[in-house]
Scaffold this active site. Structure first.
Site, short mmCIF file in Angstrom:
data_model
loop_
_atom_site.label_atom_id
_atom_site.label_comp_id
_atom_site.label_asym_id
_atom_site.label_seq_id
_atom_site.Cartn_x
_atom_site.Cartn_y
_atom_site.Cartn_z
N ASP A 183 11.45 11.43 6.55
CA ASP A 183 10.83 12.30 5.95
C ASP A 183 10.34 13.39 4.90
OD1 ASP A 183 7.53 10.23 6.35
OD2 ASP A 183 8.47 12.09 5.15
N ASN A 205 4.29 12.24 0.79
CA ASN A 205 3.40 12.35 0.62
C ASN A 205 2.47 11.82 2.32
OD1 ASN A 205 0.93 10.76 0.03
ND2 ASN A 205 1.85 8.96 -0.20
N ASP A 223 15.23 14.34 1.97
CA ASP A 223 14.91 13.18 1.24
C ASP A 223 16.05 12.14 0.90
OD1 ASP A 223 15.31 13.43 -2.80
OD2 ASP A 223 14.88 11.47 -1.64
N SER A 241 5.89 -6.06 -1.45
CA SER A 241 5.17 -5.55 -2.65
C SER A 241 4.77 -7.05 -2.35
CB SER A 241 5.03 -4.56 -2.99
OG SER A 241 3.30 -4.64 -3.28
N TYR A 273 6.12 0.79 -10.24
CA TYR A 273 6.34 1.15 -8.87
C TYR A 273 6.59 -0.74 -8.67
CZ TYR A 273 4.48 -0.51 -4.62
OH TYR A 273 3.83 -0.70 -3.05
N LYS A 321 10.36 -2.26 -7.10
CA LYS A 321 10.25 -3.32 -5.28
C LYS A 321 10.98 -4.66 -5.96
CE LYS A 321 7.93 -0.66 -2.50
NZ LYS A 321 8.25 -0.47 -1.67
N PHE A 328 0.89 -8.00 1.69
CA PHE A 328 -0.13 -8.02 0.64
C PHE A 328 -1.49 -6.50 0.60
CE2 PHE A 328 -0.07 -12.05 -1.25
CZ PHE A 328 1.49 -12.70 -0.49
N ASN A 373 -6.93 3.14 -3.24
CA ASN A 373 -7.18 1.64 -2.60
C ASN A 373 -9.01 2.63 -1.97
OD1 ASN A 373 -3.85 2.10 -1.19
ND2 ASN A 373 -4.85 0.46 -3.13
N ARG A 388 -10.62 -2.66 -13.46
CA ARG A 388 -9.52 -1.81 -13.43
C ARG A 388 -8.53 -2.53 -14.19
NH1 ARG A 388 -7.66 0.11 -7.70
NH2 ARG A 388 -6.85 -1.00 -7.22
N ASP A 446 -5.04 -4.97 -13.11
CA ASP A 446 -5.93 -5.72 -11.56
C ASP A 446 -6.09 -7.18 -11.84
OD1 ASP A 446 -6.16 -3.22 -9.86
OD2 ASP A 446 -8.68 -3.47 -9.73
C1 WQD Z 1 -8.35 -3.82 -3.76
C2 WQD Z 1 -9.88 -4.55 -4.64
C3 WQD Z 1 -9.26 -3.67 -6.64
C4 WQD Z 1 -10.34 0.88 -5.12
C5 WQD Z 1 -2.76 -1.57 -4.50
C6 WQD Z 1 -0.85 -2.05 -4.99
C7 WQD Z 1 0.01 -2.86 -4.09
C8 WQD Z 1 -0.51 -1.72 -2.43
C9 WQD Z 1 -1.58 -2.28 -2.42
C10 WQD Z 1 1.85 -1.08 -2.29
C11 WQD Z 1 -9.47 -4.80 -6.21
C12 WQD Z 1 -10.99 -2.90 -5.90
C13 WQD Z 1 -10.31 -0.64 -5.25
C14 WQD Z 1 -12.16 0.99 -5.74
C15 WQD Z 1 -13.08 -1.09 -5.91
N1 WQD Z 1 0.03 -1.65 -2.42
N2 WQD Z 1 -11.02 -2.21 -5.56
N3 WQD Z 1 -12.75 -0.27 -6.14
O1 WQD Z 1 -4.88 -2.41 -6.59
O2 WQD Z 1 -4.45 -4.57 -4.52
O3 WQD Z 1 -3.05 -3.25 -4.16
O4 WQD Z 1 -2.99 -1.43 -2.81
O5 WQD Z 1 2.44 -1.66 -2.08
O6 WQD Z 1 0.96 -2.82 -4.32
O7 WQD Z 1 -1.23 -2.53 -6.14
O8 WQD Z 1 -5.35 -2.68 -4.01
O9 WQD Z 1 -7.30 -1.21 -2.44
O10 WQD Z 1 -6.89 -0.49 -4.99
O11 WQD Z 1 -8.10 -2.71 -4.69
O12 WQD Z 1 -13.72 -2.31 -6.70
O13 WQD Z 1 -12.12 2.15 -5.88
O14 WQD Z 1 -10.60 -3.63 -4.69
O15 WQD Z 1 -10.39 -3.85 -7.90
O16 WQD Z 1 -10.28 -5.63 -6.56
P1 WQD Z 1 -5.02 -3.14 -4.71
P2 WQD Z 1 -6.99 -1.45 -4.10
#
Ligand code: WQD
Length: 332
Positions: free
Chosen positions: A32, A36, A59, A125, A149, A153, A178, A199, A290, A293
């Site tokens: 690692d 991050n 790296d 992913s 990103y 993948k 997921f 997230n 967002r 999404d």
């Molecule tokens: C989840 C839901 C948002 C934040 C991402 C990546 C995906 C994977 C997982 C790597 C959505 C809503 C979120 C907030 C909100 N990563 N939300 N307010 O976008 O499904 O997936 O992370 O593999 O590749 O795309 O995850 O947790 O950001 O969002 O309402 O402050 O929560 O709109 O519906 P996402 P998320």
């Protein structure tokens, strides 16, 4: 005792997988670069399992670093987590994402071929599915990625598919995650993103802790039961166990598996579950959608159950309880 190289093993999913490997009798080598993550998670792995492991702060996109690891250790399998993973950041820094995520995969696959390593498990992913209607089957056509990103993948999956076709001794498992959330039940390991979380779950825990004022709910007008976004949340320990199942049981050649619960949960449902199991209130307000999404995403999780004998065991409540326990104890 099989010796597994875990790249990104200090990160969120990688560290939980190292715990599962060590508890399962494997020996582990972690690589690692702490881009991050940090040494705190390595100490937590040792504290939880009572076992130690070799660590390389490198790296893995650098060929010399990868060659050093394979030259100094007999590696029986690779689980490759190391990679940049922030969708929004990938739009701003595409070349860094392509270099890091593609080169690391290429160098590791080359080392596996050169050293006769028979197993490669790749952290992919559900992003590769793009839009479309859930539940997503592994056989679904991959849509063009909407961000660099997601593209990295999809391209890494192609690279590893071609590598396995050219190298009959290599078994490749492409695991499409997921939404990983939660934390190890000890509270010693969990999701600790740098800065303000993108997230949902880490944002909720920071609001619960009072570090962030309120949760913005991105969109209340989606075509879902309550209008908010629906996702397939999976406990990080279930995800970790899915990797070990793939290491043990994936067939020769290339296999693709969804690692999800098969159940969709909306933002409002997740917030309600978090408040209920933790007896806290989450300040929130509705906000515009967002960019990027999708409305709904959840897995058809049947293939991993049929072929790997793996399915999720932990509930949304477990995820909320474990995430909160980690956040409360985390001074970061
Ligand atoms: C989840 C839901 C948002 C934040 C991402 C990546 C995906 C994977 C997982 C790597 C959505 C809503 C979120 C907030 C909100 N990563 N939300 N307010 O976008 O499904 O997936 O992370 O593999 O590749 O795309 O995850 O947790 O950001 O969002 O309402 O402050 O929560 O709109 O519906 P996402 P998320």
């Amino acid at each position: 005792m099989e010796n597994i190289l875990v790249t990104g093993g200090a990160g969120f999913i990688g560290s939980h997988t190292c715990v599962t490997l060590l508890d399962g009798g494997y020996s582990v080598v972690i690589a690692d670069d702490f881009s991050n993550s940090g040494p705190r998670s390595l100490d937590a792995i040792r504290a939880i399992t009572g076992r130690d492991f070799l660590f390389y702060e490198v790296d893995v996109a650098e060929a010399a670093a990868v060659e050093k690891i394979f030259g100094e250790n007999k590696i029986d399998g690779v689980i490759h987590f190391a990679g940049f993973k922030a969708v929004g950041e990938s739009v701003e820094k595409p070349l860094e994402y392509y270099r890091n995520n593609l080169l690391s995969t290429i160098e590791l696959a080359r080392a596996c071929a050169a050293h006769g390593v028979p197993k490669f498990v790749f952290s992919s992913s559900a992003t590769v599915y793009g839009g479309g209607e859930p539940p997503f089957l592994e056989s679904a056509p991959l849509m063009p990625a909407t961000n660099p990103y997601g593209e990295t993948k999809a391209v890494c999956e192609k690279i590893l598919t071609d590598a396995a076709r050219a190298n009959k001794g290599l078994s490749v498992s492409l695991l499409r995650y997921f939404n990983p959330v939660g934390a190890h039940e000890s509270g010693l390991l969990g999701e600790a993103p740098n800065g303000v979380p993108n997230n949902l779950m880490p944002y909720i825990t920071k609001v619960a802790k009072g570090e962030l004022k309120e949760l913005r709910i991105f969109g209340g007008d989606y075509d879902t039961a309550d209008g908010t976004g629906v996702r397939d949340y999976i406990h990080v320990m279930d995800l970790a166990e899915g990797h070990v199942a793939a290491l043990k049981k994936a067939p020769a050649g290339v296999s693709v598996y969804n690692l999800g619960s098969g159940v969709g949960t909306s933002v409002l449902q997740l917030v309600a579950a978090f408040e209920r199991v933790n007896s806290v209130k989450i300040a929130r307000r509705m906000a515009p959608r967002r960019h990027g999404d999708i409305a709904a995403c959840w897995a058809d999780a049947g293939k991993a159950e049929r072929e790997l004998g793996w399915k999720t065991r932990r509930t949304i409540e477990d995820m909320c309880r474990d995430a909160w326990r980690f956040e409360k104890g985390f001074a970061g």
